[in-house]
Design an enzyme around this catalytic site. Sequence first.
Site, PDB file in Angstrom:
ATOM      1  N   HIS A  97       0.798  -1.231   0.000  1.00 35.33           N
ATOM      2  CA  HIS A  97       0.000   0.000   0.000  1.00 35.33           C
ATOM      3  C   HIS A  97       0.829   1.279   0.000  1.00 35.33           C
ATOM      4  CE1 HIS A  97      -4.468   1.064   1.022  1.00 35.33           C
ATOM      5  NE2 HIS A  97      -4.026   1.703  -0.032  1.00 35.33           N
ATOM      6  N   ASP A 124      -9.568  -0.268   4.369  1.00 36.72           N
ATOM      7  CA  ASP A 124      -8.336  -0.785   4.957  1.00 36.72           C
ATOM      8  C   ASP A 124      -8.580  -1.159   6.414  1.00 36.72           C
ATOM      9  OD1 ASP A 124      -5.587  -1.205   5.628  1.00 36.72           O
ATOM     10  OD2 ASP A 124      -4.964   0.443   4.328  1.00 36.72           O
ATOM     11  N   HIS A 126      -6.149  -0.674   8.403  1.00 40.60           N
ATOM     12  CA  HIS A 126      -5.205   0.262   9.034  1.00 40.60           C
ATOM     13  C   HIS A 126      -5.428   1.679   8.517  1.00 40.60           C
ATOM     14  CE1 HIS A 126      -3.357  -3.743   8.605  1.00 40.60           C
ATOM     15  NE2 HIS A 126      -2.862  -3.526   9.811  1.00 40.60           N
ATOM     16  N   ASP A 128      -2.985   3.782   8.106  1.00 42.58           N
ATOM     17  CA  ASP A 128      -1.805   4.097   7.285  1.00 42.58           C
ATOM     18  C   ASP A 128      -1.403   5.567   7.421  1.00 42.58           C
ATOM     19  OD1 ASP A 128      -1.736   1.500   6.522  1.00 42.58           O
ATOM     20  OD2 ASP A 128      -2.499   1.792   4.491  1.00 42.58           O
ATOM     21  N   HIS A 141       4.589   1.149   4.011  1.00 41.08           N
ATOM     22  CA  HIS A 141       3.178   0.853   3.697  1.00 41.08           C
ATOM     23  C   HIS A 141       2.241   1.275   4.841  1.00 41.08           C
ATOM     24  CE1 HIS A 141       2.735  -3.565   5.441  1.00 41.08           C
ATOM     25  NE2 HIS A 141       3.349  -2.755   6.279  1.00 41.08           N
ATOM     26  N   ASP A 227      -7.356  -1.872   0.119  1.00 43.40           N
ATOM     27  CA  ASP A 227      -6.364  -2.771   0.711  1.00 43.40           C
ATOM     28  C   ASP A 227      -7.103  -4.064   1.035  1.00 43.40           C
ATOM     29  OD1 ASP A 227      -4.770  -4.194   2.618  1.00 43.40           O
ATOM     30  OD2 ASP A 227      -3.727  -2.347   3.141  1.00 43.40           O
ATOM     31  N   ASP A 229      -6.603  -6.289   3.032  1.00 46.50           N
ATOM     32  CA  ASP A 229      -6.752  -6.625   4.460  1.00 46.50           C
ATOM     33  C   ASP A 229      -7.935  -5.888   5.117  1.00 46.50           C
ATOM     34  OD1 ASP A 229      -5.905  -4.097   5.473  1.00 46.50           O
ATOM     35  OD2 ASP A 229      -3.834  -4.748   5.710  1.00 46.50           O
ATOM     36  N   GLU A 272      -1.935  -4.927  -1.428  1.00 44.38           N
ATOM     37  CA  GLU A 272      -1.551  -5.833  -0.328  1.00 44.38           C
ATOM     38  C   GLU A 272      -2.018  -7.280  -0.506  1.00 44.38           C
ATOM     39  OE1 GLU A 272       0.543  -5.167   2.129  1.00 44.38           O
ATOM     40  OE2 GLU A 272       0.613  -2.974   2.170  1.00 44.38           O
TER      41      GLU A 272
END
Length: 303
Positions: A97, A124, A126, A128, A141, A227, A229, A272
Site C-alpha cells: 500500500h 483498509d 489500518h 496508514d 506501507h 487494501d 486486508d 496488499e
Amino acid sequence: MTKVSLIGAPTDIGAGARGASMGPEAMRVAQIGPTLEAHGIEVFDRGNLQGPPNPWLPPVDGFRHLHEVAAWNNAVHEAVHAELKLGHLPILLGGDHCLGIGSISAVARHCRETGKKLRILWLDAHADFNTAVLTPSGNIHGMPVACLCGHGPQELIEIGGKVPAISPKWIRQIGIRSVDAGEKKFVHEMGLEVFDMRYIDEMGMRHAMELALATLDENTHLHVSFDVDFLDPQIAPGVGTVIPGGPTYREAQLCMEMIADTGRLASLDVMELNPALDVRNQTAVLAVDLIESLFGKSTLMRK
C-alpha cells in the site's frame, strides 16, 4: 464504453512481509481482465511496471527502503497519470500500500488539471497514517496517507508536484480496526473522517457508506484505494497483516455496490494481496468478485 487500464506494480518494497510483489499476477490468474470485459468494459492490460528489487534492509533514519519506495511511486505516478489523461480508468494492481502515494498523487494532479473535486475512499484495516517518529518498523506501507497529506520525507511528499498532494478532508476511511496509539492521536489532530469497525458494527455498512459517499456530484472524481486486508481474514487470508474482525462478504459487497451506484468511480487501487500467504488464490478470486461489484454487478435484479 468504459475503458479500464490494468497497471501491475509487482513490489513489496514498503511492506513488512515479502510476497505482495506477486499480487498483480494473482489478480490476472483470477481473471480480472475477462471478468470486466464480460460487463462490456474495454480492458487494456499495460503489463507490469519496473522498479528496484527489494533489498530487505533495516530502516535508515526511520524509513525502510526510502530510495526504492520513491522510485516505485514515481513510476506508479507517471503510469496512472498517463491513463487518466487518455480518459481511461486506471486500476493499479499492487503491490503493497505504499504505492498509494504514487497513485493518489497522480489522481490529485489530474483533478487539479481538470478542475475536479476529489473524494478518496480508503478501504483498509489500518489508517496508514504513521510517520517515522510514530512507527518503530519504518515500513512505508503504514505511511501513505500521512505522506499524501504532507507528513513524510521530501522524496515522497513531493511526488506529483504539490505539497500536500491532498487535503485530509477529501478522505473517508472505512473498515479501520488497527491503529497505533500515536497514530490515533495524529489522525484526530488532522481531522480524518474514519468509519471504523465499531462504527460499522453499531450503524451498519449502509449508513457508513451513505455518509462516506455524501455530497458527491458530477464534478467529483471518486478514487477507491482497496487494501485487501480491509476484508475479514476468514474470507481473505492472503494478506501480510492479518487483523481479525473485518467486514463480512455481504458487508464488503454492499460497500462495493453502493460505490457502483454513484456512477462516479474513476480510479482504483487493489493493494496488499499476498499470494504467498493465500489459500489456492481464494483472496484474489474474492477481490476480483468485489471489483466486479464495483463495476456494476448487482446481486439484485435492479431495474
